[in-house]
Structures are given as structure tokens and as C-alpha cells.
Design a protein around this motif. Sequence first.
Motif, PDB file in Angstrom:
ATOM      1  N   ALA A  78       0.859  -1.184   0.000  1.00 50.45           N
ATOM      2  CA  ALA A  78       0.000   0.000   0.000  1.00 50.45           C
ATOM      3  C   ALA A  78       0.895   1.233   0.000  1.00 50.45           C
ATOM      4  O   ALA A  78       1.666   1.446   0.937  1.00 50.45           O
ATOM      5  N   VAL A  79       0.791   2.050  -1.054  1.00 51.81           N
ATOM      6  CA  VAL A  79       1.756   3.120  -1.286  1.00 51.81           C
ATOM      7  C   VAL A  79       1.044   4.458  -1.476  1.00 51.81           C
ATOM      8  O   VAL A  79      -0.019   4.520  -2.108  1.00 51.81           O
ATOM      9  N   ASN A  80       1.625   5.526  -0.957  1.00 54.65           N
ATOM     10  CA  ASN A  80       1.096   6.869  -1.245  1.00 54.65           C
ATOM     11  C   ASN A  80       1.434   7.258  -2.685  1.00 54.65           C
ATOM     12  O   ASN A  80       2.349   6.712  -3.295  1.00 54.65           O
ATOM     13  N   HIS A  81       0.682   8.209  -3.231  1.00 54.38           N
ATOM     14  CA  HIS A  81       0.800   8.539  -4.658  1.00 54.38           C
ATOM     15  C   HIS A  81       1.095  10.022  -4.813  1.00 54.38           C
ATOM     16  O   HIS A  81       0.363  10.874  -4.311  1.00 54.38           O
ATOM     17  N   LEU A  82       2.203  10.332  -5.540  1.00 55.65           N
ATOM     18  CA  LEU A  82       2.676  11.709  -5.646  1.00 55.65           C
ATOM     19  C   LEU A  82       2.894  12.186  -7.073  1.00 55.65           C
ATOM     20  O   LEU A  82       2.821  13.375  -7.349  1.00 55.65           O
ATOM     21  N   SER A  83       3.213  11.253  -7.990  1.00 61.77           N
ATOM     22  CA  SER A  83       3.695  11.649  -9.311  1.00 61.77           C
ATOM     23  C   SER A  83       3.459  10.534 -10.315  1.00 61.77           C
ATOM     24  O   SER A  83       3.267   9.368  -9.945  1.00 61.77           O
ATOM     25  N   HIS A  84       3.523  10.886 -11.609  1.00 62.94           N
ATOM     26  CA  HIS A  84       3.388   9.888 -12.661  1.00 62.94           C
ATOM     27  C   HIS A  84       4.539   8.885 -12.669  1.00 62.94           C
ATOM     28  O   HIS A  84       4.413   7.804 -13.250  1.00 62.94           O
ATOM     29  N   VAL A  85       5.665   9.224 -12.062  1.00 58.36           N
ATOM     30  CA  VAL A  85       6.802   8.303 -12.071  1.00 58.36           C
ATOM     31  C   VAL A  85       6.766   7.335 -10.889  1.00 58.36           C
ATOM     32  O   VAL A  85       7.647   6.468 -10.777  1.00 58.36           O
ATOM     33  N   ASP A  86       5.770   7.424 -10.017  1.00 59.42           N
ATOM     34  CA  ASP A  86       5.704   6.548  -8.845  1.00 59.42           C
ATOM     35  C   ASP A  86       5.810   5.063  -9.192  1.00 59.42           C
ATOM     36  O   ASP A  86       6.570   4.332  -8.538  1.00 59.42           O
ATOM     37  N   PRO A  87       5.047   4.559 -10.180  1.00 59.47           N
ATOM     38  CA  PRO A  87       5.161   3.123 -10.478  1.00 59.47           C
ATOM     39  C   PRO A  87       6.567   2.709 -10.900  1.00 59.47           C
ATOM     40  O   PRO A  87       7.012   1.606 -10.558  1.00 59.47           O
TER      41      PRO A  87
END
Length: 279
Positions: A78-87
Motif C-alpha cells: 500500500a503506497v502513497n501517490h505523488l507523481s506519474h513516475v511513482d510506479p
Amino acid sequence: MARYDRLRRITQGHDRRRSGRALRLWRKLAIWLLMPRRDRGFWYGFAIDVLWPVLMAVARWDFRGGRQVPTSGGALLAVNHLSHVDPIVLVAYVLSQGRVPRFLAMKELWGMTVVGAPLRGGRHIPVDRKASGVEAYRAAVEAVRQGEVVVLYPEGGFAEHSDGWPRAARTGIARIALETGAPVIPVAQWGSNHLLPPTASRPTLLPRATLRVLAGRPVALDDLRAGRIGRTALQDATERIMGRITEQLAVLRDEEPPRDTGAPEPARSGVDLQPPAVG
């Protein structure tokens, strides 16, 4: 898996360095040489091999807490989401622990020429945002039961103008966790929003961003698995998951989070499962 014990030792050895320090170049190169190359699919593997050296060059890495990622068996990150490069960052993080991650992503991406092939070949899970999400939920449950590491972003997306703290979350990951009994590993990341801010059309290369990722101990949910998976259990599980992600993020940022960070959205029809904002 035993074949990746050396890889994990090299990666986790970085935990002994002071927080905020970047991985040394030799560690990044060793991870690249030793990371899993089986079970990635041709195009998913090809994308990794192309993007890995780019990520090494344009940013510093500070990957910690990798011992919390199970060496085998199904698990939910379970990960927080900040940017399009996160994955891309999370792929690097999970591979550095000897596992191959699977993601949920918007169904529309499967039809795109460049993005679709890695998604199909990598056995990722499409989410139809116009439907109830039942098919994606079932696919995610099956993937976990087959021993996959499935990465989810409970927020479902990121705000273009945000202070970076987790926002209201969806309850899909809680439902999958309670259904499968798989461990939920809270993972926080920081720095991807500096490399590629949500409102930017191109990355910020100077000064180099430090991509920081920190995993914590599995979220305690056993008491919620004993009864019926109803609205109260889902809300409680979601609050626990988001609370733990926020704790990890507070360590990375060395700040106190707002009190109302990460409260779950009100339950709605369907399974409340949405993909990350990628593509």
C-alpha cells in the motif's frame, strides 16, 4: 527466494547508513545485475531494462525497509501517490528485494502501443473506471493467492496541488486484504514529486531529486478478518493502512502530518477499487 538472498543483503545493507543518504553507485549497479529477470514478460522486462539506467542517472535513491517485503508468497504493498513516475520507482524498489511487482492500472492503457505491451506481458491488472471494479478486484485477489506482490495506491490518484500528505483513500485494498489474509506492507515514498511534479510536463533534472522509499511492518488486521467484511471493517482497515503509510511518510519528511490525513472516503457501491494515475 534463496536465489535473491545476496541481492537483498546488498540492498538492505543501505539501511545502516544515515537516513537521507543516497544508495552508493556500486549498490545500484549490483542491484541491476542481480535483480529478477524471470517471470517479467518480454516487454515488461524490456521496459525495466530501458528505464532502470535512466532512473539511476537522473536521480539518487534512498531505499529502506526492504526486509518488510516478503521473500515469497502473496502480499499487498500500500503506497502513497505523488507523481506519474511513482510506479517506475516502486518497480525499482520491489525488484531490489528480489520480487517482481504487479500493478493495477487504467484499462485504457492496455490499448496504447508503447504502454500496453509491458502491461499485458507483465500480467498487470486492468481497472475499468466506468464499471464497479469487481473484475479488477477478483483479478487482484487471484494474483495475491497465486503468490504475487501486488502494488496498490489506495488514494486512487494524486492531486495536482497538494502538500504531499496522503488524501482520502478508497477501501479496495482493505477488502482484498481481508478476503485473502495477505500481509499489507505500508510503503511511503517521497521525492518523485520533485523529479516530476504533478503539474510539470517534463522532469526536473537539476538539482537531482532523491527518490526515497520506506516500508514498514505489516498492518495489523487479523482482528478484522474474524467477522463479516462489512462497511465498518473496511473503513477501520483503511484507516489503519493509511495511518501507517502516513507514519512512514512522516519519517521520510521529518515532519508532523496533519491530523485528518488519509481518512477513507465514504463507502459506495461496487468494491471501491481505482488504479493509480499512470500514463
